[in-house]
Design a protein around this motif. Structure first.
Motif, mmCIF file in Angstrom:
data_model
loop_
_atom_site.group_PDB
_atom_site.id
_atom_site.type_symbol
_atom_site.label_atom_id
_atom_site.label_comp_id
_atom_site.label_asym_id
_atom_site.label_seq_id
_atom_site.Cartn_x
_atom_site.Cartn_y
_atom_site.Cartn_z
ATOM 1 N N GLU A 189 11.526 -6.506 -15.539
ATOM 2 C CA GLU A 189 10.165 -6.386 -16.057
ATOM 3 C C GLU A 189 9.170 -6.108 -14.946
ATOM 4 O O GLU A 189 8.286 -5.270 -15.094
ATOM 5 C CB GLU A 189 9.785 -7.663 -16.798
ATOM 6 N N GLY A 234 8.887 -2.504 -19.869
ATOM 7 C CA GLY A 234 9.148 -3.804 -19.260
ATOM 8 C C GLY A 234 9.016 -4.951 -20.249
ATOM 9 O O GLY A 234 9.641 -5.991 -20.106
ATOM 10 N N TRP A 235 8.206 -4.761 -21.264
ATOM 11 C CA TRP A 235 7.939 -5.788 -22.266
ATOM 12 C C TRP A 235 8.999 -5.810 -23.371
ATOM 13 O O TRP A 235 9.122 -6.796 -24.088
ATOM 14 C CB TRP A 235 6.549 -5.520 -22.848
ATOM 15 N N SER A 236 9.770 -4.740 -23.503
ATOM 16 C CA SER A 236 10.720 -4.596 -24.613
ATOM 17 C C SER A 236 11.712 -5.750 -24.661
ATOM 18 O O SER A 236 12.296 -6.120 -23.656
ATOM 19 C CB SER A 236 11.489 -3.279 -24.489
ATOM 20 N N PHE A 237 11.903 -6.267 -25.850
ATOM 21 C CA PHE A 237 12.829 -7.380 -26.035
ATOM 22 C C PHE A 237 14.041 -6.985 -26.879
ATOM 23 O O PHE A 237 14.878 -7.821 -27.180
ATOM 24 C CB PHE A 237 12.125 -8.587 -26.668
ATOM 25 N N TYR A 261 6.276 -3.102 -14.514
ATOM 26 C CA TYR A 261 4.865 -3.454 -14.422
ATOM 27 C C TYR A 261 4.229 -2.879 -13.157
ATOM 28 O O TYR A 261 3.070 -2.481 -13.156
ATOM 29 C CB TYR A 261 4.675 -4.970 -14.460
ATOM 30 N N PHE A 297 4.675 0.008 -19.243
ATOM 31 C CA PHE A 297 4.415 -1.420 -19.450
ATOM 32 C C PHE A 297 5.229 -1.924 -20.639
ATOM 33 O O PHE A 297 5.869 -2.976 -20.564
ATOM 34 C CB PHE A 297 2.921 -1.658 -19.679
ATOM 35 N N CYS A 298 5.216 -1.148 -21.709
ATOM 36 C CA CYS A 298 5.953 -1.553 -22.906
ATOM 37 C C CYS A 298 7.460 -1.530 -22.670
ATOM 38 O O CYS A 298 8.190 -2.297 -23.294
ATOM 39 C CB CYS A 298 5.579 -0.655 -24.078
ATOM 40 N N TYR A 344 9.090 -13.963 -15.066
ATOM 41 C CA TYR A 344 9.496 -12.595 -15.355
ATOM 42 C C TYR A 344 10.793 -12.256 -14.650
ATOM 43 O O TYR A 344 10.988 -12.614 -13.504
ATOM 44 C CB TYR A 344 8.409 -11.598 -14.914
ATOM 45 N N CYS A 354 3.477 0.683 -13.807
ATOM 46 C CA CYS A 354 2.321 0.748 -14.700
ATOM 47 C C CYS A 354 1.024 0.618 -13.901
ATOM 48 O O CYS A 354 0.077 1.373 -14.124
ATOM 49 C CB CYS A 354 2.423 -0.358 -15.745
#
Length: 180
Positions: A162, A86-89, A166, A83-84, A158, A169
């Motif tokens: 991402e 996909g969230w990474s920026f 997810y 999950f993180c 999204y 996940c």
């Protein structure tokens, strides 16, 4: 017992699929984070190094906890790392979460193999492992192909990159629920 076979099949599919998803998504990840494909190759290297280094740490956990608990916990930690991912920026966050994914995979992979070996009789062991590797290849096929198909496409706000992480996940959460 059947739910454990389903758990092992799904976890094996996601394990190999997770390994091919990042390289299949290099173009989308590179565009999203503004980094080169050459730099993204270090993501797989970092994951592999930590996965290799932490593999010997599985044995003490297997001695302390039941294997299905170790698999469930590693799947939920793997899901959080995914999950993180996909969230990474930023590239550095992505590198950290992919490296942590390697640790989670170091716990999950031997536990999957060990459970399959224990759940099957000597006469059916080859069938069990062939289904396990079939699941692994199915995961690689669909997630690798999906990584190429959804390149640059988005759903809602999204990006395609991402969404793929997810989805993994959510599937890992299902594995954790099966292992409980």
């Amino acid at each position: 017992v059947m739910y454990l076979f389903v758990l092992l099949f799904v976890a094996s599919s996601l394990e190999n699929g997770d390994e091919v998803l990042v390289p299949a998504s290099y173009h989308a990840i590179g565009e999203s984070l503004g980094v080169s494909v050459a730099l993204l190759g270090s993501l797989t290297f970092g994951r592999s190094v930590l996965q290799t280094g932490s593999s010997p740490l599985v044995a003490p956990f297997i001695d302390l906890l039941p294997r299905h608990t170790v698999l469930g916990l590693s799947c939920i930690a793997w899901g959080v790392c995914t999950f993180c991912t996909g969230w990474s920026f930023s590239y550095y966050l992505l590198f950290i979460f992919r490296a942590l994914t390697g640790i989670c995979l170091a716990f999950a992979i031997p536990t999957i193999r060990s459970l399959m070996s224990s759940l099957t009789t000597k006469q059916n062991r080859v069938k069990g492992f062939s289904l396990l590797y079939f699941g692994s290849n199915v995961g690689a096929l669909f997630l690798g192909h999906g990584g190429h198909l959804s390149r640059g496409q988005g759903i809602f706000s999204y990006k395609g990159m991402e969404i793929r992480f997810y989805i993994i996940c959510c599937e890992l959460h299902d594995c954790w629920c099966l292992a409980r």
